[in-house]
Motif scaffolding. Structure first.
Motif, mmCIF file in Angstrom:
data_model
loop_
_atom_site.group_PDB
_atom_site.id
_atom_site.type_symbol
_atom_site.label_atom_id
_atom_site.label_comp_id
_atom_site.label_asym_id
_atom_site.label_seq_id
_atom_site.Cartn_x
_atom_site.Cartn_y
_atom_site.Cartn_z
ATOM 1 N N GLU A 189 0.795 -1.197 -0.081
ATOM 2 C CA GLU A 189 0.130 -0.176 0.018
ATOM 3 C C GLU A 189 0.972 1.289 0.001
ATOM 4 O O GLU A 189 0.384 2.414 -0.162
ATOM 5 C CB GLU A 189 -1.114 0.008 1.052
ATOM 6 C CG GLU A 189 -2.158 -1.044 1.033
ATOM 7 C CD GLU A 189 -3.038 -0.895 2.224
ATOM 8 O OE1 GLU A 189 -3.261 0.375 2.641
ATOM 9 O OE2 GLU A 189 -3.724 -1.707 2.414
ATOM 10 N N ASP A 206 -1.363 6.734 -1.312
ATOM 11 C CA ASP A 206 -2.546 7.509 -2.339
ATOM 12 C C ASP A 206 -3.534 7.940 -1.300
ATOM 13 O O ASP A 206 -3.987 7.543 -0.567
ATOM 14 C CB ASP A 206 -3.203 6.393 -3.351
ATOM 15 C CG ASP A 206 -1.836 5.879 -4.533
ATOM 16 O OD1 ASP A 206 -0.992 6.540 -4.479
ATOM 17 O OD2 ASP A 206 -1.770 4.935 -4.899
ATOM 18 N N ASP A 221 -7.151 8.749 -0.376
ATOM 19 C CA ASP A 221 -8.357 8.156 -0.280
ATOM 20 C C ASP A 221 -9.504 8.726 -1.282
ATOM 21 O O ASP A 221 -10.471 8.102 -1.860
ATOM 22 C CB ASP A 221 -9.035 8.027 1.129
ATOM 23 C CG ASP A 221 -8.230 6.869 1.772
ATOM 24 O OD1 ASP A 221 -7.408 6.138 1.170
ATOM 25 O OD2 ASP A 221 -8.356 6.976 3.160
ATOM 26 N N THR A 278 -8.813 11.135 -3.804
ATOM 27 C CA THR A 278 -8.555 11.754 -5.065
ATOM 28 C C THR A 278 -7.659 10.624 -6.067
ATOM 29 O O THR A 278 -7.372 10.788 -6.980
ATOM 30 C CB THR A 278 -8.013 13.143 -5.295
ATOM 31 O OG1 THR A 278 -6.580 12.967 -4.633
ATOM 32 C CG2 THR A 278 -8.806 14.392 -4.781
ATOM 33 N N SER A 279 -7.129 9.643 -4.920
ATOM 34 C CA SER A 279 -6.198 8.795 -5.735
ATOM 35 C C SER A 279 -4.770 9.338 -6.049
ATOM 36 O O SER A 279 -4.097 8.601 -6.770
ATOM 37 C CB SER A 279 -6.743 7.975 -6.675
ATOM 38 O OG SER A 279 -7.863 7.178 -6.295
ATOM 39 N N GLU A 280 -4.578 10.601 -5.560
ATOM 40 C CA GLU A 280 -3.231 11.241 -5.857
ATOM 41 C C GLU A 280 -2.064 11.018 -4.885
ATOM 42 O O GLU A 280 -2.558 10.927 -3.533
ATOM 43 C CB GLU A 280 -3.398 12.693 -5.757
ATOM 44 C CG GLU A 280 -4.358 13.360 -6.857
ATOM 45 C CD GLU A 280 -3.821 13.499 -8.468
ATOM 46 O OE1 GLU A 280 -2.597 13.559 -8.459
ATOM 47 O OE2 GLU A 280 -4.664 13.277 -9.150
#
Length: 176
Positions: free
Chosen positions: A36, A68, A70, A72-74
């Motif tokens: 992760e 990453d 939660d 925007t996954s940026e």
């Protein structure tokens, strides 16, 4: 997987405090099958206090993990600051049921601390991972723009007229 570089041999050490320093990176977490984290850069300090009857281990981890978001996954760098206190006592059999007390058999001469390091760093990461740019409004992301578009609009209906059906029901409440 037991990692040999995280074995601390305590049998040859004198009583007192002893420092051990480690650099934790992605390969450490890959050996546990944990994927992760995008990137890991953590400095770990372990202070072992040896007495005649027991050992005390104080872990302190400071650094960053790239994870990453939660929402925007940026990816972003999450600062990590974790600590753990572990007491090692000696007994007849190995027992790690308690989170803060480890019992080693009398014949042991070293302790592997990799599992404790792994758990401490993972627990130091917040459960809800939110990019800091979201809170201060500096993050520009396609996902964030799309969420803004889909956000419900506030519509206030200030109709002073009431529905006649409700008026009839209200009369029932007052006609006791």
């Amino acid at each position: 997987m037991k990692q040999k570089e995280f074995n601390i041999p305590f049998s040859g050490l004198k009583q007192g405090k002893h420092d051990f320093n480690y650099k934790i990176d992605n390969t450490f977490f890959e050996s546990f099958g944990y994927d992760e984290f995008n990137e890991v850069d953590v400095d770990l300090s372990v202070v072992l206090s040896k007495t005649s009857t027991m050992l005390e281990l104080d872990f302190e981890a400071i650094g960053n993990v790239n994870i990453d978001c939660d929402i925007t996954s940026e990816p972003y760098d999450q600062p990590i600051d974790g600590d753990l206190h572990l007491v090692v006592k000696f007994g007849d059999a190995y027992n790690d049921d308690d989170d803060e007390i480890l019992i080693l058999p009398h014949g042991e001469h070293q302790i592997n601390v990799a599992q404790y390091i792994y758990e401490m760093i993972i627990l130091a990461v917040p459960q809800k991972r939110v990019h800091p740019g979201i809170a201060d409004g500096t993050l520009k992301s396609e996902a964030l723009d799309r969420l803004q578009e889909l956000q419900p609009k506030d519509k206030k209906n200030n109709n002073d007229e009431s529905d006649p059906r409700w008026d009839e029901l209200k009369k029932l409440l007052t006609d006791k």
